[in-house]
Scaffold this motif. Structure first.
Motif, PDB file in Angstrom:
ATOM      1  N   ASP A 177       0.855  -1.185   0.000  1.00 16.88           N
ATOM      2  CA  ASP A 177       0.000   0.000   0.000  1.00 16.88           C
ATOM      3  C   ASP A 177       0.891   1.235   0.000  1.00 16.88           C
ATOM      4  N   ALA A 178       0.799   2.048  -1.062  1.00 11.36           N
ATOM      5  CA  ALA A 178       1.631   3.254  -1.157  1.00 11.36           C
ATOM      6  C   ALA A 178       1.123   4.375  -0.258  1.00 11.36           C
ATOM      7  N   LEU A 179      -0.128   4.286   0.168  1.00 11.38           N
ATOM      8  CA  LEU A 179      -0.628   5.274   1.142  1.00 11.38           C
ATOM      9  C   LEU A 179      -0.383   4.680   2.529  1.00 11.38           C
ATOM     10  N   LEU A 180       0.759   5.047   3.103  1.00 13.01           N
ATOM     11  CA  LEU A 180       1.173   4.408   4.352  1.00 13.01           C
ATOM     12  C   LEU A 180       0.299   4.854   5.510  1.00 13.01           C
ATOM     13  N   SER A 181      -0.139   6.111   5.463  1.00  9.38           N
ATOM     14  CA  SER A 181      -1.073   6.586   6.486  1.00  9.38           C
ATOM     15  C   SER A 181      -1.627   7.942   6.067  1.00  9.38           C
ATOM     16  N   CYS A 182      -2.669   8.328   6.780  1.00  8.59           N
ATOM     17  CA  CYS A 182      -3.295   9.623   6.483  1.00  8.59           C
ATOM     18  C   CYS A 182      -3.946  10.147   7.759  1.00  8.59           C
ATOM     19  N   HIS A 183      -3.883  11.433   7.958  1.00  9.53           N
ATOM     20  CA  HIS A 183      -4.644  12.062   9.048  1.00  9.53           C
ATOM     21  C   HIS A 183      -5.393  13.258   8.468  1.00  9.53           C
ATOM     22  N   LEU A 184      -6.696  13.296   8.668  1.00 13.97           N
ATOM     23  CA  LEU A 184      -7.507  14.420   8.167  1.00 13.97           C
ATOM     24  C   LEU A 184      -8.234  15.068   9.330  1.00 13.97           C
ATOM     25  N   GLY A 185      -8.422  16.395   9.257  1.00 12.66           N
ATOM     26  CA  GLY A 185      -9.183  17.076  10.307  1.00 12.66           C
ATOM     27  C   GLY A 185      -9.897  18.296   9.747  1.00 12.66           C
ATOM     28  N   ALA A 186     -10.864  18.783  10.510  1.00 15.08           N
ATOM     29  CA  ALA A 186     -11.602  19.983  10.099  1.00 15.08           C
ATOM     30  C   ALA A 186     -12.185  20.663  11.329  1.00 15.08           C
ATOM     31  N   ASP A 187     -12.408  21.971  11.254  1.00 16.91           N
ATOM     32  CA  ASP A 187     -13.074  22.702  12.323  1.00 16.91           C
ATOM     33  C   ASP A 187     -13.880  23.850  11.715  1.00 16.91           C
ATOM     34  N   VAL A 310       9.844   7.809   0.665  1.00 12.00           N
ATOM     35  CA  VAL A 310       8.637   8.129   1.432  1.00 12.00           C
ATOM     36  C   VAL A 310       8.490   9.646   1.479  1.00 12.00           C
ATOM     37  N   VAL A 311       7.303  10.123   1.119  1.00 15.97           N
ATOM     38  CA  VAL A 311       7.037  11.560   1.031  1.00 15.97           C
ATOM     39  C   VAL A 311       5.843  11.894   1.924  1.00 15.97           C
ATOM     40  N   ALA A 312       5.937  13.038   2.605  1.00 14.45           N
ATOM     41  CA  ALA A 312       4.806  13.510   3.411  1.00 14.45           C
ATOM     42  C   ALA A 312       4.174  14.718   2.730  1.00 14.45           C
ATOM     43  N   LEU A 313       2.881  14.618   2.430  1.00 15.81           N
ATOM     44  CA  LEU A 313       2.120  15.765   1.922  1.00 15.81           C
ATOM     45  C   LEU A 313       1.341  16.332   3.102  1.00 15.81           C
ATOM     46  N   VAL A 314       1.452  17.637   3.331  1.00 12.02           N
ATOM     47  CA  VAL A 314       0.759  18.244   4.477  1.00 12.02           C
ATOM     48  C   VAL A 314       0.081  19.534   4.021  1.00 12.02           C
ATOM     49  N   ALA A 315      -1.177  19.705   4.400  1.00 15.49           N
ATOM     50  CA  ALA A 315      -1.868  20.929   3.946  1.00 15.49           C
ATOM     51  C   ALA A 315      -2.825  21.468   4.995  1.00 15.49           C
ATOM     52  N   GLY A 318      -9.068  26.610   4.103  1.00 11.99           N
ATOM     53  CA  GLY A 318     -10.393  27.077   4.513  1.00 11.99           C
ATOM     54  C   GLY A 318     -11.262  25.938   4.992  1.00 11.99           C
ATOM     55  N   GLY A 319     -12.098  26.266   5.967  1.00 10.33           N
ATOM     56  CA  GLY A 319     -12.984  25.258   6.593  1.00 10.33           C
ATOM     57  C   GLY A 319     -13.117  25.471   8.093  1.00 10.33           C
ATOM     58  N   PHE A 320     -12.004  25.521   8.819  1.00 13.89           N
ATOM     59  CA  PHE A 320     -10.683  25.072   8.434  1.00 13.89           C
ATOM     60  C   PHE A 320     -10.647  23.568   8.146  1.00 13.89           C
ATOM     61  N   THR A 321      -9.721  23.190   7.268  1.00 15.23           N
ATOM     62  CA  THR A 321      -9.429  21.778   7.055  1.00 15.23           C
ATOM     63  C   THR A 321      -7.925  21.608   7.105  1.00 15.23           C
ATOM     64  N   TRP A 322      -7.496  20.399   7.436  1.00 11.61           N
ATOM     65  CA  TRP A 322      -6.067  20.100   7.391  1.00 11.61           C
ATOM     66  C   TRP A 322      -5.884  18.605   7.135  1.00 11.61           C
ATOM     67  N   GLY A 323      -4.692  18.237   6.735  1.00  6.12           N
ATOM     68  CA  GLY A 323      -4.460  16.819   6.474  1.00  6.12           C
ATOM     69  C   GLY A 323      -3.015  16.541   6.156  1.00  6.12           C
ATOM     70  N   ALA A 324      -2.638  15.276   6.357  1.00  5.68           N
ATOM     71  CA  ALA A 324      -1.298  14.818   5.995  1.00  5.68           C
ATOM     72  C   ALA A 324      -1.393  13.393   5.455  1.00  5.68           C
ATOM     73  N   SER A 325      -0.688  13.141   4.367  1.00  3.30           N
ATOM     74  CA  SER A 325      -0.610  11.783   3.803  1.00  3.30           C
ATOM     75  C   SER A 325       0.853  11.382   3.769  1.00  3.30           C
ATOM     76  N   ILE A 326       1.126  10.180   4.214  1.00  2.00           N
ATOM     77  CA  ILE A 326       2.483   9.643   4.071  1.00  2.00           C
ATOM     78  C   ILE A 326       2.413   8.614   2.943  1.00  2.00           C
ATOM     79  N   ILE A 327       3.159   8.887   1.866  1.00  3.18           N
ATOM     80  CA  ILE A 327       3.047   8.020   0.688  1.00  3.18           C
ATOM     81  C   ILE A 327       4.417   7.474   0.279  1.00  3.18           C
ATOM     82  N   ARG A 328       4.391   6.277  -0.298  1.00  2.03           N
ATOM     83  CA  ARG A 328       5.630   5.724  -0.859  1.00  2.03           C
ATOM     84  C   ARG A 328       5.530   5.815  -2.380  1.00  2.03           C
ATOM     85  N   ILE A 329       6.525   6.468  -2.972  1.00  2.00           N
ATOM     86  CA  ILE A 329       6.491   6.708  -4.431  1.00  2.00           C
ATOM     87  C   ILE A 329       6.853   5.436  -5.185  1.00  2.00           C
TER      88      ILE A 329
END
Ligand code: UT7
Length: 329
Positions: A177-187, A310-315, A318-329
């Motif tokens: 699985d190339a999507l090793l983990s993910c965390h999503l949030g919103a407020d 292994v790459v971390a995408l973090v963002a 607006g929402g607010f929303t936030w999230g991070a994905s740890i992916i293997r290329i």
């Protein structure tokens, strides 16, 4: 499809409109300066789509590149998911326009609305659809024409945003699985700190809303800045903690590119080396949902990321929303 272990990242692509708007040019449009913009944000220039070019045009251009690199045929794609806050229309979805422009009739198409975190949300949704055997190949697009929702008389926002698009194709994998983990949030408590006030059901379009410039992006920059730093660092830590990896295993951190000072502050808070942090905010400014995928595509093209890294995408947005994905290329 019974043996699905996860997803693999098959290809990426990006498309930036050719027209460049420099700080120098902006300083002739509003009361600002190259020095202010550069020191407060790190932005030197941004790309601006032509008048008749929409988010689906840029998205389709990025998608064509990703499809071309994938070895797949357009008919192999089962679903198109588009993340955007600068949709062609309130409805139908921008994904439907992209589907039409790619000449992929009958393919399922829908949008994800999570502002600057949109691509990370869409990646997680796509992975879920593949793992639940709803699809084998998914095209994910992050695309923005923020210039069309920018108040060019408001110096507090017009220097920040730009246009562009990125795309990724993911497929089912029987091995890893190339999507090793993910965390999503919103407020949603913070919804009015970064938004477009008018044009929706809450404040329908009227001559008065147009006169008051309420169809443009409004942001309380200072407040957004503070929460962005905290939530991006937190999202990264939570996503990494869901893997068996340590922070030193991350080859490249790709943070949302809204402001160089935010990128610096997040890296400092995480004690993450700046030389392993990807930066292109100086070239494009903030392109919201397109940011992380454009940066990933560039990082791959430049050889900053290689197969297996292994790459971390973090963002954050607006929402607010936030999230991070740890992916293997
Ligand atoms: O994509 C979602 C996430 N977005 C973000 O994360 C953006 C977060 N916020 C920011 O990046 C920053 O808050 C900004 C870049 C938007 C603003 O930077 P700041 O350091 O927070 O500046 P400020 O808003 O406190 O403004 C400082 C001063 C003000 O003047 P006074 O009141 O001190 O006299 C502003 O009026 O700078 C002035 N100012 C400008 N001056 C020249 C604001 N915009 C400009 C401008 N040019 N473009």
């Amino acid at each position: 499809m019974e043996n699905i272990k996860g997803i693999k990242i098959v290809s990426t692509g990006s498309y930036l409109p050719p027209k460049i708007l420099t700080n120098e040019e902006l300083s002739r449009m509003v009361d600002t300066s190259d020095e202010w913009i550069l020191t407060r944000t790190g932005i030197k220039e941004r790309r601006i789509a032509e008048k008749d070019v929409t988010a689906s045009d840029l998205g389709a251009a990025a998608a064509k590149i990703a499809i071309g690199r994938s070895g797949l045929k357009p008919e192999d794609i089962d679903i198109i998911i588009c993340a955007t806050i600068s949709a062609d229309k309130i409805f139908p979805s921008t994904a439907c326009f992209i589907q039409n422009k790619l000449n992929m009739p009958d393919v399922t198409a829908f949008d994800v609305s999570a502002a600057c975190s949109g691509f990370i949300y869409a990646l997680q949704v796509s992975a879920g659809l593949i793992k639940s055997c709803m699809a084998r190949n998914i095209l994910i697009v992050g695309t923005e024409v923020l210039s069309k929702f920018t108040d060019w008389q408001d110096r507090s926002t017009c220097v920040l945003f730009g246009d562009g698009a990125g795309a990724m194709i993911i497929s089912s994998s029987d091995h890893n699985d190339a999507l090793l983990s993910c965390h999503l949030g919103a407020d949603g408590n913070y919804s009015e700190l970064l938004h477009i006030p008018a044009g929706g059901g809450k404040m329908p379009a009227s001559p008065d809303t147009v006169k008051k410039h309420l169809h443009y992006m409004k942001m309380s920059g200072k407040e957004v800045f503070k929460v962005a730093v905290v939530k991006m660092a937190e999202a990264f830590e939570k996503a990494v903690s869901k893997t068996k990896l340590s922070v030193s295993d991350i080859s490249l951190l790709i943070p949302h590119q809204a402001n160089m000072r935010i990128i610096d502050a997040v890296a400092r808070k995480l004690d993450f080396p700046l030389e392993k942090t990807y930066v292109n905010v100086h070239k494009y400014g903030n392109i919201s949902a397109a940011t992380t995928i454009v940066a990933l595509d560039e990082a791959i093209s430049e050889g900053r990321v290689k197969k297996g890294d292994v790459v971390a995408l973090v963002a954050f947005g607006g929402g607010f929303t936030w999230g991070a994905s740890i992916i293997r290329i």
